[in-house]
Design an enzyme around this catalytic site. Sequence first.
Site, PDB file in Angstrom:
ATOM      1  N   GLY A  10       0.760  -1.244   0.000  1.00 30.74           N
ATOM      2  CA  GLY A  10       0.000   0.000   0.000  1.00 30.74           C
ATOM      3  C   GLY A  10       0.789   1.291   0.000  1.00 30.74           C
ATOM      4  O   GLY A  10       0.198   2.361  -0.188  1.00 30.74           O
ATOM      5  N   GLU A  64       3.988  -6.594   1.833  1.00 36.63           N
ATOM      6  CA  GLU A  64       3.621  -6.967   0.458  1.00 36.63           C
ATOM      7  C   GLU A  64       3.629  -5.757  -0.468  1.00 36.63           C
ATOM      8  O   GLU A  64       2.612  -5.433  -1.099  1.00 36.63           O
ATOM      9  CB  GLU A  64       2.214  -7.584   0.449  1.00 36.63           C
ATOM     10  CG  GLU A  64       2.012  -8.751   1.386  1.00 36.63           C
ATOM     11  CD  GLU A  64       0.536  -9.149   1.520  1.00 36.63           C
ATOM     12  OE1 GLU A  64      -0.349  -8.416   1.018  1.00 36.63           O
ATOM     13  OE2 GLU A  64       0.267 -10.186   2.135  1.00 36.63           O
ATOM     14  N   GLY A  89       3.936  -3.530  -3.722  1.00 33.90           N
ATOM     15  CA  GLY A  89       3.888  -3.755  -5.169  1.00 33.90           C
ATOM     16  C   GLY A  89       4.340  -2.476  -5.861  1.00 33.90           C
ATOM     17  O   GLY A  89       5.468  -2.333  -6.308  1.00 33.90           O
ATOM     18  N   ARG A 109      -4.889   3.023 -16.092  1.00 33.38           N
ATOM     19  CA  ARG A 109      -5.036   3.832 -14.871  1.00 33.38           C
ATOM     20  C   ARG A 109      -5.673   5.215 -15.104  1.00 33.38           C
ATOM     21  O   ARG A 109      -6.549   5.608 -14.329  1.00 33.38           O
ATOM     22  CB  ARG A 109      -3.695   3.966 -14.141  1.00 33.38           C
ATOM     23  CG  ARG A 109      -3.056   2.619 -13.766  1.00 33.38           C
ATOM     24  CD  ARG A 109      -1.903   2.755 -12.781  1.00 33.38           C
ATOM     25  NE  ARG A 109      -2.373   3.104 -11.461  1.00 33.38           N
ATOM     26  CZ  ARG A 109      -2.346   4.306 -10.957  1.00 33.38           C
ATOM     27  NH1 ARG A 109      -1.825   5.301 -11.629  1.00 33.38           N
ATOM     28  NH2 ARG A 109      -2.837   4.530  -9.767  1.00 33.38           N
ATOM     29  N   TYR A 141      -9.066   5.408 -13.055  1.00 35.57           N
ATOM     30  CA  TYR A 141      -9.025   6.137 -11.772  1.00 35.57           C
ATOM     31  C   TYR A 141      -8.775   7.629 -11.958  1.00 35.57           C
ATOM     32  O   TYR A 141      -8.435   8.306 -10.994  1.00 35.57           O
ATOM     33  CB  TYR A 141      -7.901   5.610 -10.883  1.00 35.57           C
ATOM     34  CG  TYR A 141      -7.751   4.117 -10.801  1.00 35.57           C
ATOM     35  CD1 TYR A 141      -8.719   3.332 -10.173  1.00 35.57           C
ATOM     36  CD2 TYR A 141      -6.621   3.480 -11.307  1.00 35.57           C
ATOM     37  CE1 TYR A 141      -8.565   1.964 -10.069  1.00 35.57           C
ATOM     38  CE2 TYR A 141      -6.461   2.108 -11.210  1.00 35.57           C
ATOM     39  CZ  TYR A 141      -7.442   1.357 -10.596  1.00 35.57           C
ATOM     40  OH  TYR A 141      -7.295   0.011 -10.496  1.00 35.57           O
ATOM     41  N   CYS A 158     -12.015   3.359 -29.449  1.00 39.73           N
ATOM     42  CA  CYS A 158     -13.297   4.025 -29.685  1.00 39.73           C
ATOM     43  C   CYS A 158     -14.059   4.244 -28.387  1.00 39.73           C
ATOM     44  O   CYS A 158     -15.132   3.665 -28.183  1.00 39.73           O
ATOM     45  CB  CYS A 158     -14.125   3.199 -30.657  1.00 39.73           C
ATOM     46  SG  CYS A 158     -13.190   2.898 -32.140  1.00 39.73           S
ATOM     47  N   GLU A 159     -13.490   5.012 -27.485  1.00 40.36           N
ATOM     48  CA  GLU A 159     -14.141   5.367 -26.224  1.00 40.36           C
ATOM     49  C   GLU A 159     -13.655   6.754 -25.828  1.00 40.36           C
ATOM     50  O   GLU A 159     -12.444   7.019 -25.890  1.00 40.36           O
ATOM     51  CB  GLU A 159     -13.724   4.417 -25.096  1.00 40.36           C
ATOM     52  CG  GLU A 159     -14.050   2.985 -25.338  1.00 40.36           C
ATOM     53  CD  GLU A 159     -14.858   2.351 -24.226  1.00 40.36           C
ATOM     54  OE1 GLU A 159     -15.360   3.065 -23.345  1.00 40.36           O
ATOM     55  OE2 GLU A 159     -14.960   1.122 -24.277  1.00 40.36           O
TER      56      GLU A 159
END
Length: 413
Positions: free
Chosen positions: A239, A273, A275, A312, A316, A342-343
């Site tokens: 985190g 942990e 990342g 990302r 977000y 196409c978005e």
Amino acid sequence: MDHFIFKKGELYCEDVPVRKIVEEASTPLYIYSSATLKRHFEAFDKAFASHPHLVCFAVKANNNLSILNLLARLGSGADIVSGGELFRALKAGIPAGKIVYSGVGKTLDEIRYALTSGILMFNVESMDELDAIKNTAAALKKQANISFRVNPDVDPKTHPYISTGLKKNKFGLACANAIEAYHKASHMDGLKVVGISCHIGSQITETSPFVETARKIRNLVDELGRDGIDLKFIDMGGGLGIKYNAEAPPKPEEYLSAILPELSSMPQTLIIEPGRAICGNAGILVTKLLYTKDTGEKRFYIVDAAMNDLARPSLYQAHHEIVPVEETAAASQPVDIVGPICETGDFFAKDRPMPPMEKGSLLAIKSAGAYGFSMSSNYNSRPRPAEVMVTGDSFRIIRHRETYENLIRGEDN
Ligand code: LLP
């Protein structure tokens, strides 16, 4: 030291010009710096040196075999959340005894695979799942090492999609139910209760939520100890945030020196942990400017990477710095940097000041090493990018660009 810097007017990764890598590997292209990965892993490992510990890299952040293998050679374990991640971690040479298995929905097949591989422990997220692990272990005549993932109900002060340690989130057992769960599990055949785990969210930029969590975990471990349940591992999850833009997250050593006072008197081995903090700023996504377009209203840079390669920003509204690979002194003006999909959500930046650029010029999207390739897809039937690892003045392709044939693998006409 930043390993993505400008030398003689062009962007380098370590000692190799990005332009030179693109000449060989084309775009869109992920480029990673092995020196950065090594430095970030070692920052965690060294900051922990005073206490028995294990750094388990969160494979979901970047699951490329070469990256996992590099981390394995530095002594890393793995935090996995699926059978596929277990397969990758083992293939990359991470010993099963250094693998912890998190996630709310482990299937029976996955549990079987993890048990036969001999992983360090399952981070169990519900009593239903505990039953499944117990029954599978019994059928295989094996013992499953388990920890419960507890939900400490701490606000990590991050994006709601990546907050996981609040009561309303789907993760873990409430602290209030944890003690009873431990008592039940400690009397079950086929299970060995070895630890406690938690993970409160991602891209956390302050130490206080981690400290509050450590305190709650310590109280639980003390209470369990008084009840005769002695644990071997405390897993604090991942985190820790990174700098994408204006954030000033704590460094690994600051994060650990904030939580260690809460835990240093504990005899348990500490697991973390991380990342993103290991691989996020170790990677860039290089893309080529295909076209520019002025609508009167807006100016667009249309590039050859898209939301399928790096999700990302669309997912977000995440900010990634974007720089031209060739330095220029020309004045910037606001542009939207968008992909070919196409978005309308297919963008990397909106109203971002950028200098004028020629068609065919290269742009580097920074901080793309975590949750970049690992969240990529084939949407719009786009083959996924290649990946390259740079070490000093050399580089190698660690994943080849997908081909059209790869796109239809496993399909029937
Ligand atoms: N451990 C567990 C149990 C996790 O669920 C996660 C991430 C980690 C460790 C690693 O967290 P890190 O150190 O990377 O923050 N796709 C999102 C991030 C999702 C994180 C999910 N869990 C993003 O691109 O921001």
